[in-house]
Enzyme design. Structure first.
Site, PDB file in Angstrom:
ATOM      1  CB  CYS A 238      -0.980  -0.027   1.172  1.00  0.00           C
ATOM      2  SG  CYS A 238      -2.343   1.156   1.005  1.00  0.00           S
TER       3      CYS A 238
ATOM      4  CG  HIS B 214      -3.535  -3.891   2.682  1.00  0.00           C
ATOM      5  ND1 HIS B 214      -2.738  -3.373   3.689  1.00  0.00           N
ATOM      6  CD2 HIS B 214      -4.088  -2.818   2.052  1.00  0.00           C
ATOM      7  CE1 HIS B 214      -2.818  -2.052   3.676  1.00  0.00           C
ATOM      8  NE2 HIS B 214      -3.622  -1.685   2.692  1.00  0.00           N
TER       9      HIS B 214
ATOM     10  CD  GLU C 106      -1.448  -6.597   5.015  1.00  0.00           C
ATOM     11  OE1 GLU C 106      -1.740  -5.445   5.391  1.00  0.00           O
ATOM     12  OE2 GLU C 106      -0.919  -6.828   3.914  1.00  0.00           O
TER      13      GLU C 106
END
Length: 610
Positions: free
Chosen positions: A405, A534, A536
């Site tokens: 990001c 993202h 994650e």
């Protein structure tokens, strides 16, 4: 399949942050391993509609769901443990409930009545829970059989009173055999006496019972293992049987929690208490084999990888919970334990050399000594120059780098400044009237409002045809399209994309319209990758995120053999990483495989890279 929906309410006492999220996730994990379909709901008593506008220092990270819901980080625990996809309605806030009731009142649903907390708010809470609990699980399409509800905060908080009252009524609405309460409480051990104190738990349970909810299970959290005499005392004073008192001390891994809870006989108790119909009963942990194996593997890892996270909110580690979990998932899968170094981005900036030399030099020492660097997301001007400095150091010194990001955007700015020589290149988030606005806001997401107006949720990324040889595409198993979750309001300025590409910063992934840049990779580098999304959020203990896996392996100079095997590890890899086969593969590579067309080496040696 059970005829009635079953509910497990998890409450907390004494202090907040006692671990209700992990306990709730562990209940679900155990039941799921028994073949039961499970879903989860998190209740946050704050008045905000969602977690989207919170400061990370206030509440930890904001977790983003597939549908774009910005929710509490505990929903990340649920998704990681249960490997299911949740939705924005799985997070209930006081703000959502009151807004729904007020909208109904304005619509005329309560004409002639005085709208009150009881029954209108409490009824709305119960209706919401029943509705969401019956939403089919996305992965299987089946209706859940058990819904685990975590009530945030601690019993006695004025903010949660309406929810406690709602569940006092709810237990009779759904009948006793379908509703169970688990109370998570802290058992402190003051250093002055060294004795484990049960009084706080007794008081917390007494207050819960006074509000009309009697705990069926008491989960005692403590720093060290709780003595049997303490367990018996809690049983005696809190009106539960000794087998209904579960003791969870601090453990080396959260993945041990469901295993420990199962060893207390929780399956047998829940099967009887909620009439789950589990038959035959699971045999001696075999049903939780994957969790036992994972826990044992983590316990026996002997080799370590050091990863630096250059962030803006490093004073509270919960601000980067999903990032740290994704790093751990990848490292554990690759056969390494992980040591994470948090670096405050602003400490890397030149101004800090004069203002606070100790912090400046410590930050740069940690960055240089790390084996891989992650620059995660964030908002605002503070620390941006530090993130740019980190990206520059990693690019110039062949240090494995993963930008996420804002980490994606700052790496693009760094490249524009130092490779394309665009002096003053920056992001419009930090400055207005830029000569070279490399990063600009997306017009449709610049509405003037702060909450829920970003580019949010799961979106598709298309790999360009020219990306077939890229590391990141190979890490995604050469898929043409991937889906990942987003949370941003700024993007790379299309005006500069051709120049950046020509300079060597290759945008290998774009959105479905081909207008927004999603992934870039620097080819002449061991691993310099950044994503606008993202990754994650979709990392799981058993299935790590590909970008994180690439970073860990590059940090240990193992990425090339892994890619050559088709993203598979050596069959001989166990808890100690056996690198003999990897070395043989590297030696067999021809010069044409490791050199670019201009004859220069594509990869630095291990000594220069690490």
């Amino acid at each position: 399949m059970m005829s009635d929906m079953k509910y497990i309410l998890v409450t907390g006492g004494v202090i907040s942050g006692v671990g209700k999220g992990v306990i709730s996730s562990s209940f679900g994990t155990i039941l799921k391993c028994c073949g039961i379909e499970v879903t989860s709901i998190k209740i946050d008593p704050y008045i905000n509609l969602d977690a989207g506008t919170f400061s990370p220092y206030e509440h930890g990270e904001v977790y983003v769901l597939d549908d774009g819901g910005e929710v509490d980080l505990d929903l990340g625990n649920y998704e990681r443990f249960l490997d299911i996809t949740l939705h924005r309605d799985n997070n209930i806030t006081t703000g959502k409930i009151y807004k729904m009731v007020i909208d109904r009142e304005r619509h005329g649903d309560y004409l002639g009545k005085t709208v009150q907390v009881v029954p209108h708010i409490t009824d709305a809470i119960q209706e919401w829970v029943e509705r969401v609990a019956k939403v089919p699980v996305s992965e299987t399409g089946k209706t859940p059989e058990v819904c685990i509800i975590e009530l945030g905060g601690t019993i006695g908080d004025i903010e949660s009173m309406a929810f406690v009252e709602a569940f006092r009524q709810f237990q009779f609405r759904v009948k006793r055999e379908n509703f169970c309460t688990a109370h998570v409480s802290l058992v402190p051990q003051p250093r002055s006496t060294g004795e484990q104190k049960t009084k706080p738990t007794q008081a917390s349970v007494r207050e819960l019972r006074g509000l009309g909810l009697s705990p069926d299970i008491i989960v005692c959290r403590s720093e060290k293992a709780i003595d049997q005499s303490v367990r018996n005392k809690i049983s005696n004073f809190c009106h539960v049987a000794p087998e209904q008192v579960i003791c969870i001390p601090d453990l080396s891994s959260i993945y041990k929690v469901p295993i420990l809870m199962e060893s207390h006989g929780i399956v047998e108790y829940l099967n009887e208490r909620l009439q789950l119909g589990i038959s035959p009963m699971p045999t001696a942990r075999k049903f939780m084999k994957q969790w036992v194996d994972l826990s044992q593997k983590i316990e026996n890892l002997r080799n370590e990888v050091v990863i630096a996270i250059v962030g803006k909110y490093t004073r509270l580690e919960d601000s980067y919970t999903s990032v740290t979990k994704a790093v751990q998932h990848a490292a554990n899968a690759a056969g390494f334990s992980v040591k994470i170094k948090f670096i405050e981005a602003s400490n890397l900036e030149e101004e800090m050399k004069q203002e606070c030399p100790a912090s400046y030099h410590e930050a740069w020492h940690d960055l240089v000594k790390s084996e891989g660097v992650i620059v995660p997301g964030g908002f605002g001007k503070r620390g941006v120059e530090g993130k740019i400095a980190a990206a520059n150091w990693c690019r110039v010194n062949s240090k494995p780098y993963l930008g996420i990001c804002l980490g994606f955007q700052t790496a693009v700015i760094e490249f524009a400044r130092n490779v394309l020589k665009l002096e003053g290149a920056n992001t419009a988030e930090c400055e207005e009237d830029l000569e070279h606005p490399i990063i600009i806001d997306m017009p449709e997401h610049n509405t003037g409002q702060m909450g829920g107006t970003m580019r949010l949720g799961k979106r598709s990324t298309i790999f360009k045809p020219s990306a077939s040889s890229s590391k990141i595409m190979r890490l995604y198993n050469n898929r043409d399209m991937i889906e990942e979750r987003h949370r941003h309001r700024y993007e790379v300025n299309p005006k500069y994309i051709k120049d950046l590409d020509a300079g060597g910063l290759e945008f290998v992934g774009v959105d479905v319209e081909g207008t927004r840049m999603e992934i870039f990779e620097l080819k002449k580098h061991p691993y310099f990758v950044a994503t606008q999304f993202h990754p994650e959020y979709l990392s799981r203990p058993m299935t790590p995120s590909p970008p994180f896996m690439g970073l860990i392996l590059a940090a240990k100079d193992r990425l090339q053999p892994y890619l050559i095997r088709g993203c598979k590890f050596s069959p001989r890899q166990d808890y100690d990483y056996d690198d003999s086969e990897d070395e043989a593969i590297v030696q067999q590579l021809s010069l044409t495989q490791v050199q670019e067309s201009d004859g220069s080496s594509a990869y630095s040696s291990s000594s220069s890279m690490l």
